[in-house]
Write a protein that holds these residues in place. Structure first.
Motif, PDB file in Angstrom:
ATOM      1  N   VAL A 141      47.306  51.153  35.363  1.00  0.00           N
ATOM      2  CA  VAL A 141      47.973  49.964  35.708  1.00  0.00           C
ATOM      3  C   VAL A 141      47.113  49.426  36.870  1.00  0.00           C
ATOM      4  O   VAL A 141      46.753  48.376  36.916  1.00  0.00           O
ATOM      5  N   GLU A 142      46.928  50.437  37.812  1.00  0.00           N
ATOM      6  CA  GLU A 142      46.335  50.025  39.251  1.00  0.00           C
ATOM      7  C   GLU A 142      44.738  49.695  38.891  1.00  0.00           C
ATOM      8  O   GLU A 142      44.353  48.602  39.323  1.00  0.00           O
ATOM      9  N   LYS A 171      37.242  42.687  43.786  1.00  0.00           N
ATOM     10  CA  LYS A 171      37.822  43.693  43.130  1.00  0.00           C
ATOM     11  C   LYS A 171      38.465  44.717  44.028  1.00  0.00           C
ATOM     12  O   LYS A 171      38.044  44.703  45.235  1.00  0.00           O
ATOM     13  N   LEU A 215      43.379  48.707  36.081  1.00  0.00           N
ATOM     14  CA  LEU A 215      43.381  47.593  35.319  1.00  0.00           C
ATOM     15  C   LEU A 215      43.654  45.986  35.997  1.00  0.00           C
ATOM     16  O   LEU A 215      42.724  45.384  36.056  1.00  0.00           O
ATOM     17  N   ASN A 216      44.748  46.159  36.817  1.00  0.00           N
ATOM     18  CA  ASN A 216      44.867  45.252  37.649  1.00  0.00           C
ATOM     19  C   ASN A 216      43.812  45.025  38.975  1.00  0.00           C
ATOM     20  O   ASN A 216      43.177  43.796  39.003  1.00  0.00           O
ATOM     21  N   GLY A 217      43.340  45.898  39.536  1.00  0.00           N
ATOM     22  CA  GLY A 217      42.554  45.960  40.855  1.00  0.00           C
ATOM     23  C   GLY A 217      41.103  45.632  40.221  1.00  0.00           C
ATOM     24  O   GLY A 217      40.393  44.715  41.051  1.00  0.00           O
ATOM     25  N   THR A 227      40.090  43.716  37.725  1.00  0.00           N
ATOM     26  CA  THR A 227      40.132  42.440  37.043  1.00  0.00           C
ATOM     27  C   THR A 227      40.265  41.303  38.037  1.00  0.00           C
ATOM     28  O   THR A 227      40.346  40.154  37.928  1.00  0.00           O
ATOM     29  N   GLU A 228      40.725  41.940  39.541  1.00  0.00           N
ATOM     30  CA  GLU A 228      41.049  40.868  40.350  1.00  0.00           C
ATOM     31  C   GLU A 228      39.725  40.322  41.000  1.00  0.00           C
ATOM     32  O   GLU A 228      38.690  41.078  41.019  1.00  0.00           O
TER      33      GLU A 228
END
Ligand code: AVI
Length: 326
Positions: free
Chosen positions: A19-20, A30, A22-24, A26-27
């Motif tokens: 989860v970390e 980054k 995937l989120n981080g 795609t921000e």
């Protein structure tokens, strides 16, 4: 009804690290969260950092505790029986100084180290019980808030919570107040918090502490990519990234980044994901805030603590604050 077949992702794809990542990644920009540093190799590299000449943090705080342990412990006890709790205790290498002072004051003491790493806690227990037989070590494998809750049941006497090593500096100012508030919520008036914070100082010294000559901090930072390769079947090539430490004056913090040395694409197979990097693009992996007295006192006050006393080294590089739950 016709079944739609979606590609199956492995179970790891719903884990906290997935989860970390995937989120981080795609921000924009980054980011990856600093808890990802601390797998087994990363924890060993952090221990090595604490012994580096450039990383003054650990030895400066140790020296303050060595000089003032008796004063700290008797101010916190206020004439009552004291137990000591430590948040994120790890292997608890500096804590012996305070436990020894508590033994001197009251003959024996119970110590509750709280940490998510069971192996670090066992190491701490074995060492402390051998060195200080008057200390009863009761490890709590949990995160801070849950650990404090477990410790609260049926207690008598005063509690001193240690939150040392400037670990509070790895939170944003708003999150730091929330963490302190969480601690305050588990205490009774008169219980104390001992908070260690790294202070603002010459930028050159700060940058050297986070970019040492032997490259230990660089390996610590890069280990995040190695961990993602192993746990999420990714193909980061650490040689295609560079460790970077920056001073952010506006936010009063050291930032650690991993900078891409070329335009590249990385596959994270467990997430069925491709991540593109442009030349010079970075992943922001850590903030380490540096404090002033005023900022620390303001955060303590907002969290429901009242400052009792503070101690620094002669150069004012590091400060230890004793605050009571008000
Ligand atoms: C754990 N924490 C207080 C360290 C710090 O100084 O912010 C982590 C660290 N990162 C690079 N070197 C040390």
């Amino acid at each position: 009804m016709s079944a739609i077949s979606l590609p199956k992702l492995p179970a790891i794809a719903s884990s906290p690290i997935a989860v970390e990542v995937l989120n981080g990644l795609t921000e924009h920009p980054k980011t990856l969260s600093p808890w990802l540093f601390y797998d087994e190799a990363g924890s060993r590299l952090f221990e090595a950092i604490t012994e580096l000449q450039e990383y003054y943090v650990t030895r400066t705080e140790r020296q303050i505790l060595a000089e003032h342990a008796d004063e700290i412990v008797s101010a916190a006890a206020g004439g009552r029986d004291l137990s000591i709790i430590e948040l994120g205790a790890g292997t608890a290498t500096k804590t012996g100084l305070l436990l020894n002072a508590a033994v001197g004051l009251q003959g024996s003491v119970t110590y509750y180290p709280i940490d998510v790493s069971e192996t670090a806690l066992e190491e701490a227990r074995t060492r402390l019980e051998a060195e200080l037989p008057e200390v009863t070590v009761e490890p709590i494998v949990a995160d801070y808030t849950e650990g404090m809750r477990q410790n609260g049941a049926g207690r008598a006497g005063r509690r001193l919570v240690l939150y040392i090593g400037s670990s509070i500096g790895n939170f944003s100012p708003a999150d730091a107040v929330e963490v302190l508030r969480g601690v305050r919520g588990q205490l009774l008036p008169g219980d104390c918090l001992l908070l260690g914070t790294d202070m603002v100082k010459d930028t050159k010294l700060l940058l050297a502490a986070y970019d040492d000559a032997a490259g230990v901090t660089a390996r610590f930072n890069m280990n995040m990519l190695v961990r993602i390769n192993r746990e999420l079947d990714a193909n980061f090539n650490p040689q295609m990234f560079r460790h970077q430490a920056r001073w952010n004056e506006q936010h009063s913090r050291i930032e650690m980044h991993l900078e891409s040395l070329l335009a590249q694409r990385v596959a994270i197979r467990a997430l069925d994901m491709q991540v593109r990097f442009s030349l010079g693009e970075t992943i922001h992996t850590e903030n380490s805030y540096k404090f002033t007295d005023e900022r620390v006192v303001a955060s303590l006050t907002r969290a429901g603590f009242r400052l009792r006393q503070q101690w620094s080294d002669a150069k004012k590089w590091f400060t230890v604050f004793l605050a009571a739950a008000s």
